[in-house]
Design a protein around this motif. Structure first.
Motif, mmCIF file in Angstrom:
data_model
loop_
_atom_site.group_PDB
_atom_site.id
_atom_site.type_symbol
_atom_site.label_atom_id
_atom_site.label_comp_id
_atom_site.label_asym_id
_atom_site.label_seq_id
_atom_site.Cartn_x
_atom_site.Cartn_y
_atom_site.Cartn_z
ATOM 1 N N ALA A 1 1.005 -1.204 0.038
ATOM 2 C CA ALA A 1 -0.145 -0.011 0.071
ATOM 3 C C ALA A 1 0.718 1.326 -0.101
ATOM 4 C CB ALA A 1 -0.905 -0.080 1.147
ATOM 5 N N VAL A 2 2.035 1.263 0.887
ATOM 6 C CA VAL A 2 2.576 2.231 0.719
ATOM 7 C C VAL A 2 3.518 2.435 -0.440
ATOM 8 C CG1 VAL A 2 4.853 3.413 1.986
ATOM 9 C CG2 VAL A 2 3.196 2.229 3.317
ATOM 10 N N VAL A 3 4.262 1.491 -1.215
ATOM 11 C CA VAL A 3 4.917 1.519 -2.352
ATOM 12 C C VAL A 3 3.863 2.113 -3.406
ATOM 13 C CG1 VAL A 3 6.090 0.340 -4.215
ATOM 14 C CG2 VAL A 3 6.337 -0.109 -1.726
ATOM 15 N N ALA A 4 2.553 1.431 -3.403
ATOM 16 C CA ALA A 4 1.729 2.085 -4.500
ATOM 17 C C ALA A 4 1.274 3.574 -4.406
ATOM 18 C CB ALA A 4 0.343 1.113 -4.567
ATOM 19 N N ALA A 5 1.200 3.767 -2.963
ATOM 20 C CA ALA A 5 0.814 5.216 -2.717
ATOM 21 C C ALA A 5 2.100 6.209 -3.252
ATOM 22 C CB ALA A 5 0.571 5.182 -1.187
ATOM 23 N N ALA A 6 3.055 5.871 -2.908
ATOM 24 C CA ALA A 6 4.492 6.628 -3.304
ATOM 25 C C ALA A 6 4.380 6.808 -4.887
ATOM 26 C CB ALA A 6 5.457 6.080 -2.558
ATOM 27 N N GLY A 7 4.173 5.659 -5.603
ATOM 28 C CA GLY A 7 4.197 5.752 -6.988
ATOM 29 C C GLY A 7 3.201 6.551 -7.462
ATOM 30 N N THR A 8 1.666 6.449 -6.982
ATOM 31 C CA THR A 8 0.765 7.382 -7.491
ATOM 32 C C THR A 8 0.976 8.927 -7.008
ATOM 33 O OG1 THR A 8 -0.692 5.475 -7.008
ATOM 34 C CG2 THR A 8 -1.693 7.573 -7.575
ATOM 35 N N LYS B 1 6.873 5.250 -10.318
ATOM 36 C CA LYS B 1 5.703 4.640 -10.747
ATOM 37 C C LYS B 1 6.006 3.469 -11.440
ATOM 38 C CE LYS B 1 6.193 7.074 -15.361
ATOM 39 N NZ LYS B 1 5.580 8.092 -16.130
ATOM 40 N N TRP B 2 7.234 3.138 -12.060
ATOM 41 C CA TRP B 2 7.539 1.798 -12.519
ATOM 42 C C TRP B 2 8.038 1.042 -11.454
ATOM 43 C CZ3 TRP B 2 5.792 1.412 -16.780
ATOM 44 C CH2 TRP B 2 5.616 2.441 -17.987
ATOM 45 N N ILE B 3 8.748 1.291 -10.329
ATOM 46 C CA ILE B 3 8.728 0.590 -9.275
ATOM 47 C C ILE B 3 7.279 -0.068 -8.701
ATOM 48 C CG2 ILE B 3 9.812 0.291 -6.868
ATOM 49 C CD1 ILE B 3 11.690 2.474 -7.598
ATOM 50 N N ALA B 4 6.708 0.799 -8.603
ATOM 51 C CA ALA B 4 5.178 0.401 -8.067
ATOM 52 C C ALA B 4 4.495 -0.636 -8.791
ATOM 53 C CB ALA B 4 4.216 1.662 -7.822
ATOM 54 N N ILE B 5 4.454 -0.194 -10.433
ATOM 55 C CA ILE B 5 4.023 -1.157 -11.260
ATOM 56 C C ILE B 5 4.705 -2.399 -11.183
ATOM 57 C CG2 ILE B 5 3.857 -1.575 -13.781
ATOM 58 C CD1 ILE B 5 3.334 1.481 -14.032
ATOM 59 N N GLY B 6 5.961 -2.645 -11.223
ATOM 60 C CA GLY B 6 6.994 -3.585 -11.101
ATOM 61 C C GLY B 6 6.357 -4.577 -9.740
#
Length: 305
Positions: free
Chosen positions: A153-160, A178-183
């Motif tokens: 949740a934290v990773v996706a939030a940071a990427g968003t 964003k690419w880290i979160a997508i990965g």
């Protein structure tokens, strides 16, 4: 300042939600390890069963009805089979959590992490109660444990929140958040075909709520408020309330004097905290021996409070 005093100081620092989450995960992991070790060496299967029921989120809804606390507790500890699980989770949480805190604050990190855990739990339960293949596996599944849903949740939030912000990755170089979160999301989606489908489903649930959390935040809807309110209420239950002293014959002048004294104490406390933070930064940069005698005395006095 010895190790225990340093830990106490770090815990009591203001605006320190990120480190508190990390510390709780580490402490509960060690507690879980102690319980399991004692159970095995002491041949106490009931104790081992107690530890599992205290921390693991069960895949069965009837079991969950008798262990509702596991909707939260599963996300604050880790299984003992792989120490790298907690190590990588805490490192990633610290790196990306620091970004969240610097941009939208500690309270929103707390709300984000808790919502991630709850979303991961819901995704896990849906998999084992709606998909026929996994319904058959419920009896042989111990349950869900680990902070990964909250971390995702934290990773996706940071990427968003900051999609174009760069982060240096080992052997790769600079990569946008964003690419880290997508990965991360893609890796968990592909891994649904593996042995840890339940865990990866929880990852995806956490990532989804992290994305929605920031989308709603940008629209002016702060999903962290109910979480922070609940945690604050719970904390206040265990705080010792100061005794109220009767003040007879109060006047406007005495009330003003009292308020001035209160403000002076608050200012002094803030100045002392800043002074201690500066000393700790000096220790991190140059070591304890670089402190003057006065600075050592200040630390010593602070550790006694």
């Amino acid at each position: 300042m010895d190790f225990s005093e340093r830990i106490k100081y770090e815990w009591n620092k203001s605006d320190n939600t990120l480190m508190r989450i990390v510390m709780i995960n580490v402490v509960l992991y060690l507690l879980f390890a102690v319980i399991i070790i004692v159970a095995k060496f002491g041949n106490l299967p009931a104790l081992s069963e107690f530890a599992v029921k205290a921390f693991y989120l069960p895949p069965s809804l009837p079991e969950l009805a008798f262990r509702p606390w596991t909707l939260i507790t599963y996300g604050f500890t880790h299984s003992l089979g792989d120490i790298f699980h907690i190590l990588f989770n805490m490192l990633i949480l610290y790196w990306f959590g620091s970004i969240i805190v610097s941009e939208i604050g500690s309270n929103r990190l707390l709300g984000l992490y808790i919502w991630g855990i709850l979303a991961g739990a819901v995704a896990f339960l849906m998999l084992y109660n709606l998909v026929p293949f996994f319904i058959q596996l419920r009896s042989s599944t111990l349950g869900l444990i680990g902070a990964s849903a909250g971390v995702y949740a934290v990773v996706a939030a940071a990427g968003t929140l900051l999609p174009n912000m760069k982060m240096n990755l080992f052997l790769i170089g600079e990569v946008s958040l964003k690419w880290i979160a997508i990965g991360y999301v893609a890796l968990s989606f592909v891994s649904l075909a593996g042995f840890n489908a339940g865990g990866n489903m929880a990852h995806l649930g956490g990532a989804l709520i992290g994305y929605l959390f920031i989308i709603q935040y940008k629209k002016g809807n702060d999903w962290s408020k109910p979480v922070v309110s609940f945690v604050t209420f719970f904390q206040n239950l265990f705080k010792r309330k100061p005794k109220m002293k009767a003040r007879r014959g109060g006047s406007a002048a005495s009330n003003e004097e009292y308020n001035q004294q209160k403000q002076a104490r608050a200012k002094k406390s803030t100045e002392e905290q800043n002074q201690i933070d500066d000393i700790l930064d000096k220790i991190s940069a140059s070591g304890y021996e670089s402190l003057t005698q006065k600075e050592k005395q200040i630390l010593f006095q602070a550790s006694k409070k």
